[in-house]
Design a protein around this motif. Structure first.
Motif, PDB file in Angstrom:
ATOM      1  N   ARG A 331       0.557  -1.386   0.092  1.00 41.71           N
ATOM      2  CA  ARG A 331       0.129   0.079  -0.358  1.00 41.71           C
ATOM      3  C   ARG A 331       1.123   0.924  -0.291  1.00 41.71           C
ATOM      4  NH1 ARG A 331      -5.332  -0.960  -1.397  1.00 41.71           N
ATOM      5  NH2 ARG A 331      -6.542  -2.859  -0.119  1.00 41.71           N
ATOM      6  N   MET A 332       1.652   1.070  -0.756  1.00 44.20           N
ATOM      7  CA  MET A 332       2.655   2.086  -1.205  1.00 44.20           C
ATOM      8  C   MET A 332       2.467   3.817  -0.873  1.00 44.20           C
ATOM      9  SD  MET A 332       6.143   3.582  -1.132  1.00 44.20           S
ATOM     10  CE  MET A 332       7.083   2.357  -1.041  1.00 44.20           C
ATOM     11  N   ARG A 333       2.261   5.210   0.077  1.00 43.31           N
ATOM     12  CA  ARG A 333       2.069   6.198   0.092  1.00 43.31           C
ATOM     13  C   ARG A 333       3.051   6.944  -1.393  1.00 43.31           C
ATOM     14  NH1 ARG A 333       2.229   8.071   6.545  1.00 43.31           N
ATOM     15  NH2 ARG A 333       4.665   7.574   6.574  1.00 43.31           N
ATOM     16  N   ASP A 334       4.150   6.667  -1.100  1.00 42.90           N
ATOM     17  CA  ASP A 334       4.893   7.426  -1.651  1.00 42.90           C
ATOM     18  C   ASP A 334       4.954   7.174  -3.452  1.00 42.90           C
ATOM     19  OD1 ASP A 334       7.481   8.555  -2.331  1.00 42.90           O
ATOM     20  OD2 ASP A 334       8.381   8.050  -0.874  1.00 42.90           O
ATOM     21  N   LYS A 335       4.293   9.120  -3.873  1.00 43.72           N
ATOM     22  CA  LYS A 335       4.256   8.384  -5.545  1.00 43.72           C
ATOM     23  C   LYS A 335       5.763   8.302  -6.171  1.00 43.72           C
ATOM     24  CE  LYS A 335       0.584  11.996  -5.108  1.00 43.72           C
ATOM     25  NZ  LYS A 335       0.131  13.064  -5.683  1.00 43.72           N
ATOM     26  N   ASP A 336       6.782   8.607  -5.982  1.00 40.58           N
ATOM     27  CA  ASP A 336       8.640   8.522  -6.425  1.00 40.58           C
ATOM     28  C   ASP A 336       8.295   6.331  -6.509  1.00 40.58           C
ATOM     29  OD1 ASP A 336       8.863  11.039  -6.657  1.00 40.58           O
ATOM     30  OD2 ASP A 336      10.331  10.399  -4.784  1.00 40.58           O
ATOM     31  N   GLY A 337       7.559   5.776  -5.526  1.00 38.93           N
ATOM     32  CA  GLY A 337       7.720   4.004  -5.628  1.00 38.93           C
ATOM     33  C   GLY A 337       7.081   3.786  -6.932  1.00 38.93           C
ATOM     34  N   PHE A 338       6.613   5.036  -7.950  1.00 35.83           N
ATOM     35  CA  PHE A 338       5.368   4.452  -9.274  1.00 35.83           C
ATOM     36  C   PHE A 338       6.119   4.558 -10.688  1.00 35.83           C
ATOM     37  CE2 PHE A 338       2.620   4.952  -5.764  1.00 35.83           C
ATOM     38  CZ  PHE A 338       1.543   3.075  -6.254  1.00 35.83           C
ATOM     39  N   ILE A 339       6.031   3.630 -11.390  1.00 33.96           N
ATOM     40  CA  ILE A 339       6.848   4.217 -12.130  1.00 33.96           C
ATOM     41  C   ILE A 339       5.755   5.746 -13.616  1.00 33.96           C
ATOM     42  CG2 ILE A 339       7.417   3.114 -14.767  1.00 33.96           C
ATOM     43  CD1 ILE A 339       7.926   0.929 -13.517  1.00 33.96           C
ATOM     44  N   TYR A 340       4.968   5.321 -13.723  1.00 40.10           N
ATOM     45  CA  TYR A 340       4.118   6.191 -13.915  1.00 40.10           C
ATOM     46  C   TYR A 340       3.503   7.394 -12.854  1.00 40.10           C
ATOM     47  CZ  TYR A 340       5.442   2.566 -17.422  1.00 40.10           C
ATOM     48  OH  TYR A 340       5.917   1.221 -18.325  1.00 40.10           O
ATOM     49  N   PRO A 341       2.802   8.545 -13.617  1.00 41.79           N
ATOM     50  CA  PRO A 341       1.633   8.604 -12.646  1.00 41.79           C
ATOM     51  C   PRO A 341       0.499   8.666 -12.879  1.00 41.79           C
ATOM     52  CG  PRO A 341       1.841  10.205 -14.624  1.00 41.79           C
ATOM     53  CD  PRO A 341       3.338   9.054 -14.378  1.00 41.79           C
ATOM     54  N   ASP A 342      -0.199   7.824 -13.880  1.00 38.59           N
ATOM     55  CA  ASP A 342      -1.482   7.475 -13.829  1.00 38.59           C
ATOM     56  C   ASP A 342      -1.602   6.119 -14.040  1.00 38.59           C
ATOM     57  OD1 ASP A 342      -0.008   7.142 -16.082  1.00 38.59           O
ATOM     58  OD2 ASP A 342      -1.828   7.689 -17.357  1.00 38.59           O
ATOM     59  N   SER A 343      -0.684   4.697 -13.063  1.00 40.36           N
ATOM     60  CA  SER A 343      -0.186   3.385 -12.872  1.00 40.36           C
ATOM     61  C   SER A 343      -0.447   3.317 -11.217  1.00 40.36           C
ATOM     62  CB  SER A 343       0.473   3.956 -14.281  1.00 40.36           C
ATOM     63  OG  SER A 343       0.905   1.663 -14.296  1.00 40.36           O
ATOM     64  N   TYR A 344      -0.204   1.446 -11.392  1.00 44.95           N
ATOM     65  CA  TYR A 344      -0.131   0.820 -10.640  1.00 44.95           C
ATOM     66  C   TYR A 344       0.626   0.388 -10.884  1.00 44.95           C
ATOM     67  CZ  TYR A 344      -4.946   3.088  -8.620  1.00 44.95           C
ATOM     68  OH  TYR A 344      -5.649   3.711  -7.933  1.00 44.95           O
ATOM     69  N   TRP A 345       1.556   0.661 -11.606  1.00 44.24           N
ATOM     70  CA  TRP A 345       3.646  -0.247 -12.013  1.00 44.24           C
ATOM     71  C   TRP A 345       4.150   0.342 -11.484  1.00 44.24           C
ATOM     72  CZ3 TRP A 345       3.596  -5.135 -14.005  1.00 44.24           C
ATOM     73  CH2 TRP A 345       2.201  -4.955 -15.112  1.00 44.24           C
ATOM     74  N   ARG A 346       5.095  -0.975 -10.394  1.00 40.25           N
ATOM     75  CA  ARG A 346       5.514   0.371  -9.746  1.00 40.25           C
ATOM     76  C   ARG A 346       7.261  -0.602  -9.666  1.00 40.25           C
ATOM     77  NH1 ARG A 346       3.732  -0.809  -4.583  1.00 40.25           N
ATOM     78  NH2 ARG A 346       5.552  -0.590  -4.128  1.00 40.25           N
ATOM     79  N   LYS A 347       7.813   0.822  -9.187  1.00 37.52           N
ATOM     80  CA  LYS A 347       9.397   0.159  -9.833  1.00 37.52           C
ATOM     81  C   LYS A 347       9.808  -0.759  -8.213  1.00 37.52           C
ATOM     82  CE  LYS A 347      10.502   5.714 -10.343  1.00 37.52           C
ATOM     83  NZ  LYS A 347      10.487   6.509  -9.988  1.00 37.52           N
ATOM     84  N   PRO A 348      11.345  -1.761  -8.475  1.00 37.71           N
ATOM     85  CA  PRO A 348      11.043  -2.557  -7.690  1.00 37.71           C
ATOM     86  C   PRO A 348      12.771  -1.970  -6.888  1.00 37.71           C
ATOM     87  CG  PRO A 348      12.747  -2.859  -9.834  1.00 37.71           C
ATOM     88  CD  PRO A 348      11.767  -1.346 -10.472  1.00 37.71           C
ATOM     89  N   PHE A 349      12.880  -0.661  -6.775  1.00 39.38           N
ATOM     90  CA  PHE A 349      13.768   0.151  -6.412  1.00 39.38           C
ATOM     91  C   PHE A 349      13.482   1.597  -6.561  1.00 39.38           C
ATOM     92  CE2 PHE A 349      17.452  -3.051  -7.244  1.00 39.38           C
ATOM     93  CZ  PHE A 349      17.943  -2.955  -6.849  1.00 39.38           C
ATOM     94  N   PHE A 350      13.393   2.132  -5.393  1.00 37.25           N
ATOM     95  CA  PHE A 350      13.028   3.757  -5.802  1.00 37.25           C
ATOM     96  C   PHE A 350      14.031   4.455  -4.659  1.00 37.25           C
ATOM     97  CE2 PHE A 350       9.395   2.824  -3.018  1.00 37.25           C
ATOM     98  CZ  PHE A 350       9.536   4.344  -2.118  1.00 37.25           C
ATOM     99  N   GLY A 351      14.847   5.244  -5.168  1.00 35.38           N
ATOM    100  CA  GLY A 351      15.994   5.574  -4.099  1.00 35.38           C
ATOM    101  C   GLY A 351      17.427   5.203  -4.370  1.00 35.38           C
ATOM    102  N   GLY A 352      17.358   4.702  -6.111  1.00 38.60           N
ATOM    103  CA  GLY A 352      18.263   3.417  -6.018  1.00 38.60           C
ATOM    104  C   GLY A 352      18.922   2.433  -5.550  1.00 38.60           C
ATOM    105  N   TYR A 353      20.295   1.614  -5.564  1.00 40.39           N
ATOM    106  CA  TYR A 353      20.142   0.682  -5.158  1.00 40.39           C
ATOM    107  C   TYR A 353      20.543   0.994  -3.202  1.00 40.39           C
ATOM    108  CZ  TYR A 353      25.376   1.560  -5.568  1.00 40.39           C
ATOM    109  OH  TYR A 353      26.448   2.410  -5.492  1.00 40.39           O
ATOM    110  N   LYS A 354      21.223   2.083  -3.356  1.00 38.86           N
ATOM    111  CA  LYS A 354      21.587   2.521  -2.134  1.00 38.86           C
ATOM    112  C   LYS A 354      20.450   2.970  -1.208  1.00 38.86           C
ATOM    113  CE  LYS A 354      25.848   4.020  -2.731  1.00 38.86           C
ATOM    114  NZ  LYS A 354      27.711   5.184  -3.023  1.00 38.86           N
ATOM    115  N   PHE A 355      19.097   3.401  -2.125  1.00 38.79           N
ATOM    116  CA  PHE A 355      17.813   4.102  -1.692  1.00 38.79           C
ATOM    117  C   PHE A 355      17.959   4.994  -0.151  1.00 38.79           C
ATOM    118  CE2 PHE A 355      18.369  -0.898  -1.139  1.00 38.79           C
ATOM    119  CZ  PHE A 355      17.364  -1.377  -2.121  1.00 38.79           C
ATOM    120  N   GLU A 356      17.841   6.042  -1.018  1.00 37.18           N
ATOM    121  CA  GLU A 356      18.306   7.403  -0.613  1.00 37.18           C
ATOM    122  C   GLU A 356      17.784   7.800  -1.282  1.00 37.18           C
ATOM    123  OE1 GLU A 356      23.104   7.727   0.595  1.00 37.18           O
ATOM    124  OE2 GLU A 356      22.426   7.870  -1.537  1.00 37.18           O
ATOM    125  N   ILE A 357      16.476   9.367  -1.071  1.00 39.16           N
ATOM    126  CA  ILE A 357      16.676  10.367  -1.355  1.00 39.16           C
ATOM    127  C   ILE A 357      16.921  11.373  -1.593  1.00 39.16           C
ATOM    128  CG2 ILE A 357      14.678  12.205  -0.528  1.00 39.16           C
ATOM    129  CD1 ILE A 357      14.241  10.537   1.811  1.00 39.16           C
TER     130      ILE A 357
END
Length: 514
Positions: A331-357
């Motif tokens: 139930r991700m609430r962070d929009k940066d976790g999604f690939i497209y703004p109008d979609s439920y497709w998600r990224k496997p990483f966000f913040g890169g492999y270091k997991f950084e904002i």
């Protein structure tokens, strides 16, 4: 006499109460006068500095006397502090516990440094492992440099990585590594190693003694055998000191064998975390994280022995932490976790492999979600390398934003020219175990590696999910179970430019039946 005595006692009590009231009034008057008559050095106190004697909070009414908490408030505050720290320790400990659970599982099949747990005929749902695929041949190896440097001779044509005990990326090996898929010798050094380093090696410097080295070999004309043969011909692991006489690698084939590589999420989580802290040098982590672990009783060189109060807090934190991880993941609430703004497709990483904002600033939710759901941290999965590596768009929700229902039928439409140079696949996973969904299918997937898969006239592909296959679509269908939820991952091996510039995108997964 009794009536007279009772009256006298009542009069005495009345006088005592009156005297106490007058004393309190006088005391209050003195306090008020003192407050009203400041001392010579008194200055106005800025708002927000002083704390009232009574404060309403989410953990109840907290009481103080001129800034000092009461005994009851002190107890409530420390309970809350320990609960808060335990929850955060749990969430930060997920990657570490995952690694220790992986190591412990691998040790069931053979010693460190000499055992390759391999799936010669691919992984199937009987292997409980976070989001494994059934398209490539996995090799899982645990390296331990506590006795000195190790040499690892990597086979050609594999794709892999080395992650340390803290689950931080150390190096890529194989196609995206220093050997570029040609195979080569890697020298894995212990933390703090300062002796002379011989020439002829790709040098790897982990911050921990224990390191997980998974890699994959690929099918040739649909067969895993050529890749397996390359691994068995070329893979060697031996101490640098024994380079002249390397011992053979022990291969343990787990294809079709029930096995578990997923860490527990209950109270036993804390024991695994303590194992890592006791065994590894603190320099590999950071003072704040280690201080958080120490605050709940997990500290290097000291026994982990919580009292009954702390056991209850840690047990509750494990329950809350497990559900927190599931919430962040599904139930991700962070929009940066999604690939497209109008979609439920998600990224496997966000913040890169270091997991950084941003550089030096951790993306806490990005790390929680990934380590709850997946394994194997490497830049190759996050960077845009056209024609190399892999990409992993995924979703736990249908086109309407609802979790998938195993009783319903769904359709995923993949437009023509799916941007994968090597191959692509769709695999379904169990929401509970985050492993392949266990149904009647040996492989819960659809892939263009399957020559019987149907392709539409325009080159697009429809993938179906549900309890029963639509007519004529058995090779384009993944079975699901009524009453059980699921999620899916679309894998693109050798992703091409249209994926990265988003001129190609998968359709949303549409429910087509009730």
């Amino acid at each position: 006499m009794m009536t007279q005595d009772s009256g006298e006692r009542a009069e005495v009590m009345r006088r005592i109460v009156t005297l106490m009231a007058l004393t309190l009034i006088a005391s209050a008057a003195i306090s008020a006068r003192t407050a009203a008559e400041p001392y010579k050095m008194t200055t106005p106190i800025a708002p927000g500095i002083a704390t009232p004697d009574e404060v309403e909070t989410s953990i109840g009414t907290l009481r103080l006397r001129d800034g000092v908490p009461s005994a009851e408030t002190t107890e409530a505050i420390y309970d809350n502090l320990d609960r808060s720290r335990a929850l955060q320790a749990y969430l930060l400990g997920i990657p570490i516990v995952n690694q220790i659970a992986m190591r412990n599982a691998l040790r069931e099949y053979g010693p460190d440094n000499t055992t390759d747990v391999i799936w010669e005929n691919l992984v199937d749902p009987r292997t409980v492992e976070l989001t494994a695929n059934d398209n490539t041949v996995y090799s899982f190896i645990w390296l331990d440099t506590s006795k000195g440097p190790l040499v690892v001779e990597i086979p050609p044509k594999v794709l892999g990585l080395i992650d340390d005990t803290w689950y931080r990326w150390v190096a890529d090996i194989g196609i995206t590594g220093a050997d570029r898929g040609n195979g080569g010798k890697y020298l894995v050094l212990p933390p703090g190693y300062k002796d002379e380093i011989p020439d002829g090696y790709f040098v790897v410097r982990p911050s921990t003694y224990g390191n997980w080295m998974p890699f994959r070999s690929f099918l040739v004309d649909g067969s895993p055998k050529p890749g397996v043969d390359l691994v068995k011909k070329h893979l060697k692991i031996y101490p640098l000191a024994d380079a002249a006489h390397p011992q053979p690698v022990k291969y343990v084939d787990l294809s079709g064998v029930p096995s578990n590589f997923v860490a527990p999420a209950d109270y036993s989580f804390w024991g695994l975390l303590n194992q890592a802290i006791q065994e590894e040098p603190p320099e590999g982590s950071d003072p704040t994280t280690l201080g958080l672990f120490a605050s709940i009783g997990i500290e290097k060189g000291k026994p982990f022995a919580p009292d009954e109060r702390m056991k209850k807090i840690l047990d509750d934190a494990a329950k809350t932490g497990a559900i927190t991880a599931r919430t962040v993941a599904y139930r991700m609430r962070d929009k940066d976790g999604f690939i497209y703004p109008d979609s439920y497709w998600r990224k496997p990483f966000f913040g890169g492999y270091k997991f950084e904002i941003s550089p030096g600033v951790s993306n806490l939710d990005g790390a929680i979600f990934f380590y709850f759901l997946a394994t194997g941290v490497t830049p190759a999965m996050a960077e845009q390398m056209v024609g190399k590596g892999s990409q992993y768009p995924w979703t736990p929700l249908d086109a309407k934003g609802n979790p998938f229902d195993g009783a319903r039928t769904y359709r995923l439409h993949l437009p023509p020219n799916i941007p994968a140079k090597d191959f692509w696949s769709v695999i379904v996973y169990d929401n509970q175990t985050r492993s392949m969904l266990q149904t009647d299918q040996e492989y819960p997937s659809v892939s263009n590696q399957n020559k019987d898969m149907k392709v539409n006239a325009d080159g697009s592909v429809d993938v179906w999910f549900g309890p029963k296959a639509p007519e004529g679509m058995a090779h384009n269908w993944v079975q699901t179970i009524p009453g059980k939820g699921w999620f899916m991952i679309l894998r693109l091996y050798g992703p091409l430019e249209p994926w990265f510039n988003q001129t190609w995108r998968p359709g949303e997964i549409e429910p087509v039946s009730n």
